[in-house]
Write a protein that holds these residues in place. Sequence first.
Motif, PDB file in Angstrom:
ATOM      1  N   ALA A   1     -24.836  -6.298   2.001  1.00 44.28           N
ATOM      2  CA  ALA A   1     -25.984  -7.085   2.463  1.00 44.28           C
ATOM      3  C   ALA A   1     -25.632  -8.563   2.377  1.00 44.28           C
ATOM      4  CB  ALA A   1     -27.214  -6.761   1.638  1.00 44.28           C
ATOM      5  N   ASP A   2     -24.488  -8.912   2.949  1.00 44.21           N
ATOM      6  CA  ASP A   2     -24.019 -10.296   2.871  1.00 44.21           C
ATOM      7  C   ASP A   2     -23.919 -10.961   4.240  1.00 44.21           C
ATOM      8  OD1 ASP A   2     -21.857  -9.008   3.982  1.00 44.21           O
ATOM      9  OD2 ASP A   2     -20.411  -9.630   2.457  1.00 44.21           O
ATOM     10  N   GLY A   3     -24.539 -10.330   5.219  1.00 43.12           N
ATOM     11  CA  GLY A   3     -24.457 -10.861   6.576  1.00 43.12           C
ATOM     12  C   GLY A   3     -23.429 -10.144   7.423  1.00 43.12           C
ATOM     13  N   SER A   4     -22.428  -9.550   6.793  1.00 38.65           N
ATOM     14  CA  SER A   4     -21.405  -8.817   7.549  1.00 38.65           C
ATOM     15  C   SER A   4     -21.838  -7.385   7.826  1.00 38.65           C
ATOM     16  CB  SER A   4     -20.081  -8.787   6.774  1.00 38.65           C
ATOM     17  OG  SER A   4     -20.159  -7.909   5.658  1.00 38.65           O
ATOM     18  N   GLU A   5     -22.690  -6.836   6.946  1.00 35.83           N
ATOM     19  CA  GLU A   5     -23.136  -5.449   7.012  1.00 35.83           C
ATOM     20  C   GLU A   5     -21.947  -4.491   7.113  1.00 35.83           C
ATOM     21  OE1 GLU A   5     -25.100  -7.901   8.096  1.00 35.83           O
ATOM     22  OE2 GLU A   5     -26.674  -7.344   6.714  1.00 35.83           O
ATOM     23  N   HIS A   6     -20.863  -4.841   6.444  1.00 38.53           N
ATOM     24  CA  HIS A   6     -19.657  -4.017   6.400  1.00 38.53           C
ATOM     25  C   HIS A   6     -19.979  -2.687   5.717  1.00 38.53           C
ATOM     26  CE1 HIS A   6     -15.411  -3.027   6.069  1.00 38.53           C
ATOM     27  NE2 HIS A   6     -15.654  -2.665   4.827  1.00 38.53           N
TER      28      HIS A   6
ATOM     29  N   THR B   1     -35.700  -3.550  12.866  1.00 37.81           N
ATOM     30  CA  THR B   1     -37.018  -4.038  12.464  1.00 37.81           C
ATOM     31  C   THR B   1     -36.955  -4.807  11.168  1.00 37.81           C
ATOM     32  OG1 THR B   1     -37.484  -1.952  11.358  1.00 37.81           O
ATOM     33  CG2 THR B   1     -38.237  -2.160  13.628  1.00 37.81           C
ATOM     34  N   VAL B   2     -35.842  -4.710  10.460  1.00 38.54           N
ATOM     35  CA  VAL B   2     -35.680  -5.403   9.193  1.00 38.54           C
ATOM     36  C   VAL B   2     -34.549  -6.405   9.352  1.00 38.54           C
ATOM     37  CG1 VAL B   2     -35.120  -5.183   6.749  1.00 38.54           C
ATOM     38  CG2 VAL B   2     -36.476  -3.414   7.890  1.00 38.54           C
ATOM     39  N   ARG B   3     -34.782  -7.621   8.946  1.00 40.98           N
ATOM     40  CA  ARG B   3     -33.759  -8.654   9.017  1.00 40.98           C
ATOM     41  C   ARG B   3     -33.217  -8.908   7.621  1.00 40.98           C
ATOM     42  NH1 ARG B   3     -34.648 -14.882  10.702  1.00 40.98           N
ATOM     43  NH2 ARG B   3     -32.540 -15.545  10.276  1.00 40.98           N
ATOM     44  N   VAL B   4     -31.911  -8.827   7.482  1.00 40.53           N
ATOM     45  CA  VAL B   4     -31.282  -9.071   6.192  1.00 40.53           C
ATOM     46  C   VAL B   4     -31.013 -10.556   6.079  1.00 40.53           C
ATOM     47  CG1 VAL B   4     -29.264  -8.619   4.766  1.00 40.53           C
ATOM     48  CG2 VAL B   4     -30.209  -6.805   6.193  1.00 40.53           C
TER      49      VAL B   4
END
Length: 69
Positions: free
Chosen positions: A20-25, A63-66
Amino acid sequence: MTCDDSCYEEVAGAVCLMRADGSEHILQYNSMALDLFQCETREDFSHLSADSFLALAPVERLTVRVEQV
């Protein structure tokens, strides 16, 4: 707590663990996740996802923004 890949197979449902760091790796997933995305092998799943959850979820369906804290 540590866990090898086999513990995710015990979960009743598809598992896709990601950063959950923007990369969604994608870090881990189970065979039900492969079934959900109609992949026969882990290599197929890796190719489909490019190892990122964002490649699996169409933008219009998110629908969910991290957000980073």
